[in-house]
Write an enzyme that holds these catalytic residues in place. Sequence first.
Site, mmCIF file in Angstrom:
data_model
loop_
_atom_site.group_PDB
_atom_site.id
_atom_site.type_symbol
_atom_site.label_atom_id
_atom_site.label_comp_id
_atom_site.label_asym_id
_atom_site.label_seq_id
_atom_site.Cartn_x
_atom_site.Cartn_y
_atom_site.Cartn_z
ATOM 1 N N LYS A 193 0.837 -1.204 0.000
ATOM 2 C CA LYS A 193 0.000 0.000 0.000
ATOM 3 C C LYS A 193 0.871 1.254 0.000
ATOM 4 O O LYS A 193 1.643 1.466 0.932
ATOM 5 C CB LYS A 193 -0.892 0.035 1.245
ATOM 6 C CG LYS A 193 -1.917 1.163 1.143
ATOM 7 C CD LYS A 193 -2.633 1.430 2.445
ATOM 8 C CE LYS A 193 -1.919 2.399 3.323
ATOM 9 N NZ LYS A 193 -1.771 3.745 2.750
ATOM 10 N N SER A 246 5.617 7.049 10.159
ATOM 11 C CA SER A 246 5.817 7.799 11.399
ATOM 12 C C SER A 246 5.980 6.852 12.592
ATOM 13 O O SER A 246 5.476 5.725 12.588
ATOM 14 C CB SER A 246 4.630 8.720 11.627
ATOM 15 O OG SER A 246 3.463 7.950 11.752
ATOM 16 N N THR A 247 6.652 7.338 13.616
ATOM 17 C CA THR A 247 6.861 6.537 14.822
ATOM 18 C C THR A 247 5.520 6.213 15.482
ATOM 19 O O THR A 247 5.327 5.097 15.982
ATOM 20 C CB THR A 247 7.825 7.278 15.775
ATOM 21 O OG1 THR A 247 9.094 7.324 15.114
ATOM 22 C CG2 THR A 247 7.989 6.568 17.096
ATOM 23 N N GLY A 250 3.982 3.418 13.630
ATOM 24 C CA GLY A 250 4.848 2.254 13.879
ATOM 25 C C GLY A 250 4.537 1.608 15.222
ATOM 26 O O GLY A 250 4.471 0.378 15.339
ATOM 27 N N GLU A 267 10.621 1.002 9.934
ATOM 28 C CA GLU A 267 11.575 2.081 9.667
ATOM 29 C C GLU A 267 10.824 3.370 9.939
ATOM 30 O O GLU A 267 9.927 3.749 9.187
ATOM 31 C CB GLU A 267 12.063 1.979 8.211
ATOM 32 C CG GLU A 267 13.407 2.639 8.006
ATOM 33 C CD GLU A 267 13.265 4.088 7.611
ATOM 34 O OE1 GLU A 267 13.211 4.944 8.545
ATOM 35 O OE2 GLU A 267 13.184 4.366 6.421
ATOM 36 N N CYS A 301 13.315 10.818 6.649
ATOM 37 C CA CYS A 301 13.410 10.333 8.034
ATOM 38 C C CYS A 301 14.837 10.412 8.549
ATOM 39 O O CYS A 301 15.059 10.627 9.738
ATOM 40 C CB CYS A 301 12.870 8.918 8.144
ATOM 41 S SG CYS A 301 13.516 7.861 6.858
ATOM 42 N N GLU A 398 10.614 15.211 15.662
ATOM 43 C CA GLU A 398 10.789 15.191 14.210
ATOM 44 C C GLU A 398 9.808 16.171 13.562
ATOM 45 O O GLU A 398 8.605 16.109 13.815
ATOM 46 C CB GLU A 398 10.531 13.781 13.663
ATOM 47 C CG GLU A 398 10.816 13.691 12.181
ATOM 48 C CD GLU A 398 10.609 12.299 11.613
ATOM 49 O OE1 GLU A 398 9.564 11.685 11.917
ATOM 50 O OE2 GLU A 398 11.472 11.834 10.859
HETATM 51 P P1 ADP Z 1 2.584 10.650 8.195
HETATM 52 O O1 ADP Z 1 2.066 10.833 9.587
HETATM 53 O O2 ADP Z 1 3.893 11.298 7.995
HETATM 54 O O3 ADP Z 1 1.592 10.903 7.106
HETATM 55 P P2 ADP Z 1 2.093 7.875 8.442
HETATM 56 O O4 ADP Z 1 2.938 7.059 9.336
HETATM 57 O O5 ADP Z 1 0.733 8.261 8.892
HETATM 58 O O6 ADP Z 1 2.957 9.118 8.057
HETATM 59 O O7 ADP Z 1 1.932 7.171 7.040
HETATM 60 C C1 ADP Z 1 2.787 6.176 6.534
HETATM 61 C C2 ADP Z 1 1.960 5.086 5.918
HETATM 62 O O8 ADP Z 1 1.219 4.432 6.944
HETATM 63 C C3 ADP Z 1 0.931 5.559 4.912
HETATM 64 O O9 ADP Z 1 0.874 4.613 3.847
HETATM 65 C C4 ADP Z 1 -0.354 5.558 5.720
HETATM 66 O O10 ADP Z 1 -1.516 5.417 4.933
HETATM 67 C C5 ADP Z 1 -0.145 4.342 6.587
HETATM 68 N N1 ADP Z 1 -0.935 4.296 7.825
HETATM 69 C C6 ADP Z 1 -1.441 5.336 8.538
HETATM 70 N N2 ADP Z 1 -2.105 4.876 9.629
HETATM 71 C C7 ADP Z 1 -2.009 3.519 9.618
HETATM 72 C C8 ADP Z 1 -2.464 2.463 10.474
HETATM 73 N N3 ADP Z 1 -3.164 2.718 11.557
HETATM 74 N N4 ADP Z 1 -2.160 1.185 10.142
HETATM 75 C C9 ADP Z 1 -1.428 0.913 9.040
HETATM 76 N N5 ADP Z 1 -0.981 1.850 8.188
HETATM 77 C C10 ADP Z 1 -1.253 3.144 8.460
#
Ligand code: ADP
Length: 488
Positions: A193, A246-247, A250, A267, A301, A398
Site C-alpha cells: 500500500k 511515522s513513529t 509504527g 523504519e 526520516c 521530528e
Molecule cells: P505521516 O504521519 O507522515 O503521514 P504515516 O505514518 O501516517 O505518516 O503514514 C505512513 C503510511 O502508513 C501511509 O501509507 C499511511 O496510509 C499508513 N498508515 C497510517 N495509519 C495507519 C495504520 N493505523 N495502520 C497501518 N498503516 C497506516
Amino acid sequence: MQKNKDNSMFKASWTYNEAPESTDHIQIKKKYDLYIDGKFSKPIKGKYFDTLNPSTNEKIASVAEATSEDVDAAVQAAKKAFESWSKLTGKERGKYIFRIARLIQERAREFAVIESLDGGKPIRESRDIDIPLAANHFFYYAGWADKLAYAFPNRNPKPIGVVGQIIPWNFPLLMAAWKLAPALATGNTVVLKPAETTSLTALKLAEIIHESGIPKGVVNIVTGAGETGAAIVNHPDVGKIAFTGSTNVGKYIQKATAGTHKKLTLELGGKGANIIFEDAAIDQAVEGIINAIFFNQGHVCCAGSRLFVQESVADIVIDKLKNRMETLIIGNPLDKNTDIGAINSKKQLQTIENYIKIGLNEGGEIYQPDCNLPKNGNWCAPTLFINVSQSHRIVQEEIFGPVLTIQTFRTINEVVEKANNTPYGLSAGVWTQNGAKMFHLTQKLNAGVIWGNTFNKFDATSPFGGTKESGFGREGGLHGLKPYVKFD
Ligand code: ADP
C-alpha cells in the site's frame, strides 16, 4: 551533435534546457483502480479519493480506496500465487525482477515527472536520485534471487508467505522498490500500500509489473489511507509486515502484531545529528548541511535536522550557510532548476508551521532567506533556528520539513552526549579531516546509519535502518534479505 529541423539540439535524452519539464506524453489516468490478482479492478465499495498536486492543490486524479474486503481479496490472491511463486527457481524469479528493473529504466522520465507532480519533490531529485535508485534496487535484489544459499550458508532459507508492505509519501517509488525487490527475490508474494497522497508512481509500477509478465497475484497494490493499512496489518493470512512511516503509526503496528505469528520490520522517524568539527572542509560541509536538511523539502526520516558546529567555526559556518540559503530556488517541482519543491500536503505544511511557531515561542532565533513563495500550493521557506537548547521541542521532535536547529559544542564528549540525547537513532553525519576522530564518533553515536563527510547518500548494497524509536530491521544489502526469510 545531431540537430532537429528547427535547428534545436536533438533531444537524445530527456534532460534538456527548457523548464519546466513538460507533462506531454505522460499518461495520467483520470481514475486509478486497485491492482489485485493481475488485474486492475474497481474497489468493492466503489469509493475513490482525490490525489492532489501539492504545488497547486489541484486535483490530478481519483484513486481507489481499498476497504478490508479489497485487502482480503488481495491477500487471498497473494496466498494462492505463493504456492507456485515460492516453488520457482531463484533464477526464474530473478528474470522477472530484472525485467521490472529494466522497465523502470525505460520509463524513467514518466516516473520522474509523475513523482514530482504527485509528491512535490524537485524533478532533479526524482530524475537523478529516486528513479535510478529504485531501478538499482530491483537490479541488486534480482541478482540475489538465485544466490540465497550463499547469502545464508547451510541455513536453507525459505520465504515467509504473504507479506504486507506499507510505505510513506516521501520517496514513493523508491520505498516501493525497497520493499518489493527483496520480498520477491526471496520468494514471497506481496500486498503493498502506498501512502494516500502519493499513490501514482506505485500504480504506474503496477502497470510495469503487469507488463513484466510476473504471475498474477504475486504483487498486489492496494491504495487507501490508514484504515486500508490497518486492514493489511490485521489480516490473519499475512506473515510479515514491513512498514516505513511515522513513529506513532509504527508503535500502533507493533502493538497490533504483538503476540501474533507476524514478523515485523519498522523504519520510523528520526532526528539526525550533523556534526561539523573545526578541522572539516568548511565549504564542503556547508553543502553537506544544505543537502542534509533541504533535500526533498526535509521530508526525509534520516535528514540531518540537528546541526552541531564546533564553537570555534560556528560563526563562519552559520554565515556561509545563510549565504548559501539565499541562493536556493524554491518553486515549481517540474522546473529542473528548482532546489526546494512543494510541501507534500496541507496537513504536513500545518505540522511544519506549527513547529516553527513552537520554536519561536521557545525563544529560538529564526532565519529564513528572502524568497517569494508561490501563492497557491503548499510552500515553506528553508528555515534555521539558532539559540536553541536540548530541551526545546524543535530540537527533540521530528518536524519532517525544511527546518534546521543549530547548536554549538566544544568537546567530542559534549557533542556525543547531545547528539544521542533524543528518542530516535536513525542517522548521523560527521565532518572532519581527521580519520581517527571520524571512527571514534561512529562508535559512539547511537544511529543506524552514519555518514562521513557526506550526507543522505543511498545505495542498494548498503543496509539502512534505525535503533531506539527509529525502528528495527534493515533494508538494503545482504541484511535486507533476512527479514523476508525463515529457517528450518
Ligand atoms: P505521516 O504521519 O507522515 O503521514 P504515516 O505514518 O501516517 O505518516 O503514514 C505512513 C503510511 O502508513 C501511509 O501509507 C499511511 O496510509 C499508513 N498508515 C497510517 N495509519 C495507519 C495504520 N493505523 N495502520 C497501518 N498503516 C497506516
